[in-house]
Design a protein around this motif. Structure first.
Motif, PDB file in Angstrom:
ATOM      1  N   GLU A 160       0.841  -1.199   0.000  1.00 36.75           N
ATOM      2  CA  GLU A 160       0.000   0.000   0.000  1.00 36.75           C
ATOM      3  C   GLU A 160       0.877   1.251   0.000  1.00 36.75           C
ATOM      4  N   ASN A 161       1.926   1.245   0.823  1.00 42.17           N
ATOM      5  CA  ASN A 161       2.841   2.393   0.854  1.00 42.17           C
ATOM      6  C   ASN A 161       3.503   2.601  -0.504  1.00 42.17           C
ATOM      7  N   THR A 162       3.890   1.492  -1.124  1.00 41.99           N
ATOM      8  CA  THR A 162       4.504   1.573  -2.449  1.00 41.99           C
ATOM      9  C   THR A 162       3.516   2.129  -3.464  1.00 41.99           C
ATOM     10  N   ALA A 163       2.268   1.706  -3.363  1.00 45.25           N
ATOM     11  CA  ALA A 163       1.237   2.203  -4.280  1.00 45.25           C
ATOM     12  C   ALA A 163       1.007   3.701  -4.081  1.00 45.25           C
ATOM     13  N   VAL A 164       1.020   4.147  -2.818  1.00 40.13           N
ATOM     14  CA  VAL A 164       0.856   5.584  -2.531  1.00 40.13           C
ATOM     15  C   VAL A 164       2.015   6.366  -3.132  1.00 40.13           C
ATOM     16  N   MET A 165       3.230   5.831  -2.953  1.00 45.10           N
ATOM     17  CA  MET A 165       4.396   6.513  -3.510  1.00 45.10           C
ATOM     18  C   MET A 165       4.333   6.526  -5.040  1.00 45.10           C
ATOM     19  N   THR A 166       3.886   5.419  -5.607  1.00 43.56           N
ATOM     20  CA  THR A 166       3.761   5.357  -7.061  1.00 43.56           C
ATOM     21  C   THR A 166       2.740   6.379  -7.545  1.00 43.56           C
ATOM     22  N   ASN A 167       1.653   6.517  -6.819  1.00 43.84           N
ATOM     23  CA  ASN A 167       0.638   7.502  -7.178  1.00 43.84           C
ATOM     24  C   ASN A 167       1.212   8.914  -7.087  1.00 43.84           C
TER      25      ASN A 167
END
Length: 185
Positions: A103-110
């Motif tokens: 989830e953190n990676t997805a937030v950073m990707t966003n």
């Protein structure tokens, strides 16, 4: 003749006393076995209900006969089930941590995607800052590539955890089926 009668009465009295003692011994043994079997059946019922932390009864566990073996087997089964459940819990926690990391990676990707969008917008606004904005965009793309690689690694880790949980679930299912079969007996 009278002596024979007294001997016969004496023998009959001894026979009656032996029979009474045998009946009392038999009743006591049957009661002991019945209590032990009821305890074993109750323990199986508790295991089937998922109550794996019930207090042990030392009186029944000290038995050295087949009933004692059965009660020792129940305790071993409870220990094994606690271990399997603990493994599932650990796998679940690991999966939860992996999900949080993902989830953190997805937030950073966003966030990086938003930054890339902003960079592209800036590029279209002016030719003067185009070279600088291109460098920023390239850095963000490289960072996204690294994040995508991290996501792939996280997905592999989650797949391994899911496989471990599946195996543990299968073990629990097999144990429960064996319990049900044994309880039905």
């Amino acid at each position: 003749d009278e002596m024979l009668s007294q001997e016969a009465i004496k023998m009959m009295s001894i026979s009656v006393a032996v029979i009474i003692a045998a009946v009392i011994f038999t009743v006591l043994m049957a009661a002991s076995i019945t209590r032990s079997l009821k305890y074993a059946i109750s323990s199986f019922g508790k295991v089937a209900e998922g109550k794996l932390t019930a207090q042990k009864n030392q009186k029944y566990e000290k038995r050295s006969d087949e009933i004692g073996d059965m009660i020792h087997g129940i305790e071993k089964l409870k220990g094994s089930l606690r271990n399997v459940i603990g493994s599932i819990k650990e796998s679940s926690e690991l999966l939860m941590h992996s999900a949080e990391a993902m989830e953190n990676t997805a937030v950073m990707t966003n966030q990086n995607s938003n930054e890339v969008g902003c960079a592209i917008e800036e590029i279209s606004k002016g030719a003067v800052t185009q070279a600088q904005d291109t460098e920023i965009a390239m850095g963000n793309v490289e960072q996204m590539g690294g994040m995508i690689g991290q996501i792939v690694d996280d997905v592999h880790a989650m797949t391994e955890c899911a496989n471990a949980m599946g195996r543990s679930g299968n073990e629990v299912s097999e144990i429960i089926v064996e319990l049900e079969e044994y309880t039905k007996k």
